[in-house]
Design a protein around this motif. Structure first.
Motif, mmCIF file in Angstrom:
data_model
loop_
_atom_site.group_PDB
_atom_site.id
_atom_site.type_symbol
_atom_site.label_atom_id
_atom_site.label_comp_id
_atom_site.label_asym_id
_atom_site.label_seq_id
_atom_site.Cartn_x
_atom_site.Cartn_y
_atom_site.Cartn_z
ATOM 1 N N GLU A 159 -12.408 -4.028 2.807
ATOM 2 C CA GLU A 159 -12.454 -3.352 1.505
ATOM 3 C C GLU A 159 -11.051 -3.254 0.900
ATOM 4 O O GLU A 159 -10.854 -3.455 -0.304
ATOM 5 N N LEU A 160 -10.066 -2.945 1.737
ATOM 6 C CA LEU A 160 -8.685 -2.853 1.264
ATOM 7 C C LEU A 160 -8.195 -4.205 0.756
ATOM 8 O O LEU A 160 -7.577 -4.292 -0.321
ATOM 9 N N TYR A 161 -8.445 -5.268 1.507
ATOM 10 C CA TYR A 161 -7.988 -6.591 1.101
ATOM 11 C C TYR A 161 -8.605 -6.998 -0.234
ATOM 12 O O TYR A 161 -7.936 -7.614 -1.080
ATOM 13 N N GLN A 208 -1.989 5.748 2.298
ATOM 14 C CA GLN A 208 -2.872 4.743 2.884
ATOM 15 C C GLN A 208 -2.368 4.295 4.253
ATOM 16 O O GLN A 208 -3.148 4.123 5.191
ATOM 17 N N GLU A 215 -13.179 -1.295 6.828
ATOM 18 C CA GLU A 215 -12.182 -0.599 6.003
ATOM 19 C C GLU A 215 -11.139 -1.587 5.493
ATOM 20 O O GLU A 215 -10.742 -1.560 4.321
ATOM 21 N N LEU A 216 -10.664 -2.459 6.384
ATOM 22 C CA LEU A 216 -9.625 -3.401 5.995
ATOM 23 C C LEU A 216 -10.141 -4.452 5.015
ATOM 24 O O LEU A 216 -9.432 -4.839 4.072
ATOM 25 N N ILE A 256 0.871 -1.172 0.000
ATOM 26 C CA ILE A 256 0.000 0.000 0.000
ATOM 27 C C ILE A 256 0.908 1.222 0.000
ATOM 28 O O ILE A 256 2.092 1.135 0.351
ATOM 29 N N LEU A 265 -4.316 4.532 7.924
ATOM 30 C CA LEU A 265 -4.516 3.400 8.824
ATOM 31 C C LEU A 265 -3.932 3.682 10.207
ATOM 32 O O LEU A 265 -4.509 3.264 11.222
ATOM 33 N N ALA A 299 -9.561 -4.893 -2.587
ATOM 34 C CA ALA A 299 -8.918 -4.066 -3.615
ATOM 35 C C ALA A 299 -7.530 -4.593 -3.964
ATOM 36 O O ALA A 299 -7.075 -4.461 -5.110
ATOM 37 N N LEU A 300 -6.838 -5.186 -2.995
ATOM 38 C CA LEU A 300 -5.508 -5.744 -3.225
ATOM 39 C C LEU A 300 -5.559 -7.119 -3.894
ATOM 40 O O LEU A 300 -4.517 -7.664 -4.272
#
Length: 332
Positions: free
Chosen positions: A167-169, A95, A164-165, A91, A99, A171-172
């Motif tokens: 969603e991040l995972y 970002q 939030e996490l 990230i 966090l 996206a990754l």
């Protein structure tokens, strides 16, 4: 996951994206914890993917995988060959900073609820789900004393940050990556998904350990340790010491000069390190990620030059069919 649950989860997450809500965040997390208890019908794939070269390791260095080349085979080669892999800039620094701010907000909501209300209209900052069993997690502190500089909190105890996490995972691309790595869907875990804000403690030596000693060996795992601040090596914040070891073996604890019954003694660590690739203490920038599994032998680093707080997020992923129920699996 059953189709009605899938549809319900999709609807809740879409609604939360349109208008963030504490109620929605709590419902999303509750549903993912309930769904995480389901076991897949298919048996798990073998823990070692075809083509893994267990002897391929660069002595003295953890393999680094460029972010654009991160895939299941490359990750498996590195973990089974050297015990770990590093992905620089998983990230970006912005970002990582966001966090860190979220972690500070969660710590404040837990430790000083009178000045930082845990529940706001748009965010459930520190709330225990009814789906979670066990006492609230309090790491590195006397349970009768408030946490000040150091604090580690289950991500599941903050529905806002958990959402939030997740969603991040997504996206990754982690769900697809890990499903290929395991040969089946992955699960997170209430007890092994941790927000960390750690002050250095140079007066106390950290213990060498392997998570397989606690989690068991008949599992498949990947841990993503995401640095959110500059740490390790010559940095002012502590990082991790790791043994470069591709052997799939859980070592005896409580012997060879071990400080505690759950740690691997320094004499045995020295022998293992000499037989394998040695001990390394990588330097991490905010946004770098370290991947390893439950066989990895490691500890928190400590040195006189450590003066800064380290922020990180530790996310243990399990193959769904072998995820220990006592770790309280969460749908990824």
């Amino acid at each position: 996951m059953a189709e009605p649950l899938t549809e319900a989860l999709t609807a809740l997450e879409q609604a939360n994206r349109r208008q963030a809500s504490a109620e929605l965040q709590q419902q999303i997390l509750d549903l993912r914890i309930r769904a995480g208890r389901d076991r897949p019908a298919q048996p798990p794939a073998p823990p070692t993917a075809p083509g893994v070269n267990r002897t391929a390791q660069d002595r003295g260095a953890i393999p680094e995988i460029p972010r654009r080349e991160l895939g299941a085979q490359r990750l498996c080669d590195a973990i089974h060959g050297s015990g770990a892999a590093i992905v620089r800039g998983l990230i970006d620094s912005e970002q990582a900073g966001q966090l860190r701010t979220l972690i500070d907000r969660v710590v404040a909501a837990r430790e000083h609820p009178e000045s930082a209300p845990p529940r706001e209209e748009d965010a459930a900052w520190y709330l225990r789900s009814k789906e979670v069993s066990g006492a609230p997690a309090r790491f590195f502190a006397n349970p009768d004393e408030p946490v000040s500089a150091s604090s580690s909190i289950w991500a599941a105890d903050s529905p806002r940050v958990a959402c939030e996490l997740l969603e991040l995972y997504a996206a990754l691309g982690l769900p697809a990556l890990l499903a290929e790595y395991f040969g089946e869907p992955a699960r997170l875990s209430v007890k092994k998904w941790v927000l960390r804000k750690v002050a250095p403690d140079n007066a106390a030596q950290a213990g060498w350990h392997q998570d397989g000693r606690f989690l068991g060996e008949t599992i498949q795992t990947v841990n993503m340790w995401l640095a959110l601040s500059d740490c390790g090596g010559a940095a002012p914040a502590p990082g991790l010491d790791l043994v470069l070891d591709g052997r799939r073996e859980i070592y005896p604890t409580g012997t060879a000069g071990a400080i505690f019954d759950w740690t691997v003694g320094p004499e045995l660590v020295a022998k293992v390190a000499a037989d394998c690739g040695g001990v390394v203490q990588p330097r991490f920038a905010a946004g770098d990620a370290l991947f390893f599994d439950h066989y990895n032998l490691h500890r928190t680093a400590f040195a006189p030059h450590h003066t800064a707080v380290r922020y990180a997020i530790e996310s243990w992923f399990f193959a769904a069919s072998t995820a220990p129920l006592k770790q309280q699996p969460i749908l990824l």
